[in-house]
Design a protein around this motif. Sequence first.
Motif, PDB file in Angstrom:
ATOM      1  N   ALA A  79       0.872  -1.171   0.042  1.00 18.48           N
ATOM      2  CA  ALA A  79      -0.087  -0.075  -0.055  1.00 18.48           C
ATOM      3  C   ALA A  79       0.711   1.151  -0.117  1.00 18.48           C
ATOM      4  O   ALA A  79       0.559   2.188  -0.681  1.00 18.48           O
ATOM      5  CB  ALA A  79      -1.067   0.086   1.297  1.00 18.48           C
ATOM      6  N   ALA A  80       1.978   1.318   0.814  1.00 13.44           N
ATOM      7  CA  ALA A  80       2.736   2.581   0.763  1.00 13.44           C
ATOM      8  C   ALA A  80       3.513   2.769  -0.579  1.00 13.44           C
ATOM      9  O   ALA A  80       3.472   3.796  -1.123  1.00 13.44           O
ATOM     10  CB  ALA A  80       4.032   2.373   1.940  1.00 13.44           C
ATOM     11  N   ILE A  83       0.716   4.188  -2.719  1.00 11.14           N
ATOM     12  CA  ILE A  83       0.451   5.614  -2.430  1.00 11.14           C
ATOM     13  C   ILE A  83       1.448   6.282  -2.918  1.00 11.14           C
ATOM     14  O   ILE A  83       1.368   7.569  -3.417  1.00 11.14           O
ATOM     15  CB  ILE A  83       0.229   5.633  -0.868  1.00 11.14           C
ATOM     16  N   GLU A  84       2.820   6.001  -2.741  1.00 13.69           N
ATOM     17  CA  GLU A  84       3.968   6.698  -3.238  1.00 13.69           C
ATOM     18  C   GLU A  84       3.840   7.049  -4.777  1.00 13.69           C
ATOM     19  O   GLU A  84       4.129   8.279  -5.108  1.00 13.69           O
ATOM     20  CB  GLU A  84       5.257   5.866  -3.048  1.00 13.69           C
ATOM     21  N   ILE A  86       1.044   7.124  -6.507  1.00 11.85           N
ATOM     22  CA  ILE A  86      -0.211   8.040  -6.712  1.00 11.85           C
ATOM     23  C   ILE A  86       0.339   9.544  -6.311  1.00 11.85           C
ATOM     24  O   ILE A  86      -0.177  10.389  -7.095  1.00 11.85           O
ATOM     25  CB  ILE A  86      -1.145   7.630  -5.741  1.00 11.85           C
ATOM     26  N   GLU A  87       1.015   9.407  -5.074  1.00  7.56           N
ATOM     27  CA  GLU A  87       1.567  11.114  -4.555  1.00  7.56           C
ATOM     28  C   GLU A  87       2.376  11.429  -5.542  1.00  7.56           C
ATOM     29  O   GLU A  87       2.444  12.858  -5.854  1.00  7.56           O
ATOM     30  CB  GLU A  87       2.050  11.017  -3.454  1.00  7.56           C
ATOM     31  N   ASP A 104      -5.317  -1.493   4.429  1.00  6.42           N
ATOM     32  CA  ASP A 104      -4.483  -0.826   3.610  1.00  6.42           C
ATOM     33  C   ASP A 104      -4.795  -0.401   2.320  1.00  6.42           C
ATOM     34  O   ASP A 104      -4.723   0.667   1.873  1.00  6.42           O
ATOM     35  CB  ASP A 104      -3.293  -1.686   3.547  1.00  6.42           C
ATOM     36  N   ARG A 107      -7.072   2.563   2.427  1.00  4.56           N
ATOM     37  CA  ARG A 107      -6.336   4.193   2.781  1.00  4.56           C
ATOM     38  C   ARG A 107      -5.684   4.319   1.033  1.00  4.56           C
ATOM     39  O   ARG A 107      -5.560   5.374   0.641  1.00  4.56           O
ATOM     40  CB  ARG A 107      -4.910   3.766   3.576  1.00  4.56           C
ATOM     41  N   VAL A 108      -5.413   3.137   0.079  1.00  3.38           N
ATOM     42  CA  VAL A 108      -5.002   3.345  -1.081  1.00  3.38           C
ATOM     43  C   VAL A 108      -6.082   4.123  -1.894  1.00  3.38           C
ATOM     44  O   VAL A 108      -6.006   5.057  -2.696  1.00  3.38           O
ATOM     45  CB  VAL A 108      -4.553   1.895  -1.741  1.00  3.38           C
ATOM     46  N   ASP A 110      -8.319   5.899  -0.726  1.00  4.65           N
ATOM     47  CA  ASP A 110      -8.647   7.348  -0.489  1.00  4.65           C
ATOM     48  C   ASP A 110      -7.541   8.325  -0.898  1.00  4.65           C
ATOM     49  O   ASP A 110      -7.877   9.335  -1.332  1.00  4.65           O
ATOM     50  CB  ASP A 110      -8.666   7.275   1.244  1.00  4.65           C
ATOM     51  N   ALA A 111      -6.259   7.726  -1.185  1.00  4.56           N
ATOM     52  CA  ALA A 111      -5.156   8.369  -1.835  1.00  4.56           C
ATOM     53  C   ALA A 111      -5.537   8.521  -3.286  1.00  4.56           C
ATOM     54  O   ALA A 111      -5.174   9.636  -3.972  1.00  4.56           O
ATOM     55  CB  ALA A 111      -3.976   7.671  -1.857  1.00  4.56           C
ATOM     56  N   SER A 115      -6.792  12.071  -7.446  1.00  3.67           N
ATOM     57  CA  SER A 115      -5.437  12.018  -7.994  1.00  3.67           C
ATOM     58  C   SER A 115      -5.475  11.883  -9.649  1.00  3.67           C
ATOM     59  O   SER A 115      -6.468  11.764 -10.180  1.00  3.67           O
ATOM     60  CB  SER A 115      -5.003  10.663  -7.472  1.00  3.67           C
TER      61      SER A 115
END
Length: 293
Positions: A79-80, A83-84, A86-87, A104, A107-108, A110-111, A115
């Motif tokens: 997930a991290a 998200i990285e 995506i950001e 997890d 949270r993804v 939501d990110a 986007s």
Amino acid sequence: MAILLDKDTKVLSQGMTGWAGTHHTAAMMEYGSTVVGGVRPGKGGRSHLNLPIFDGVAAAMSETGANASIVFVPPATAAAAMIEAIEAEMPLVVAVTERVPVLDMVRVKDALKGSRTRLVGANSQGVLAPGVCKLGVMATGSERPGHVGIVSRSASLTSEVVAQVSAAGLGQSTTVGVGGDAIHGFSMRDCVELFLGDDDTHGLVLIGEIGGYEEQEVADYLAETKAQKPVVALVVGAHAPRERRMGHAGALTFGAAGDAAAKVAALERAGVRIAPSAHLVGRTIAEALGRTH
């Protein structure tokens, strides 16, 4: 012409230095995909598979011009990694990692809101544009360039259907595995919408299964838009027991709306042709397109 991928797709492999990342990245390169680098925190500045390794996605995009990534990161940190990406505003991310914790993935999701990223997966076999680009872990050899778009929740059935469509002389424009988990990014409806807008896709195959409501969402969309392209569907799990996971996290039926019969009924009401058996999908889409083999 394909959806999601083209000849200008430049791929970044997140988690490339692990076993799975190494094996499947090498296979994508052998297929002809343009892989431009990998990401592994702490190993930036090194090389692997004769490609540069970067500590982060943003730096890798800046240096290589990558516009797609594939995630081979283990479940605990997948997930991290998503998200990285995506950001960093990566346009397309394919996550093949299985068993990403549900919270997890919440949270993804939501990110992803607002986007610039399209996320395919997690638990996806990937995206394949025959002869153009392979961004995934699917077997190749039976695929052929053609005009049938395939969207699927099942990796193994995708391989079977690809072989049938090729044998029927139709080939595929793009094959997309949306992911087998209950919570994932790019939906079946999203995929169908892109296929309907693609001039090179003349017909669609939808491979569904028990659990969730994605097939019903596709049916609602098709009924609303009155799509002119023929759509064939295979929905498996008609005899699966309730409240028991069948194969992966998303194939789980609690209510009647998520069972195979409800999905088939919704798709039929929307004008979708239902393949009577898994071994007849190729024949059914050929008949729908006015082709015989």
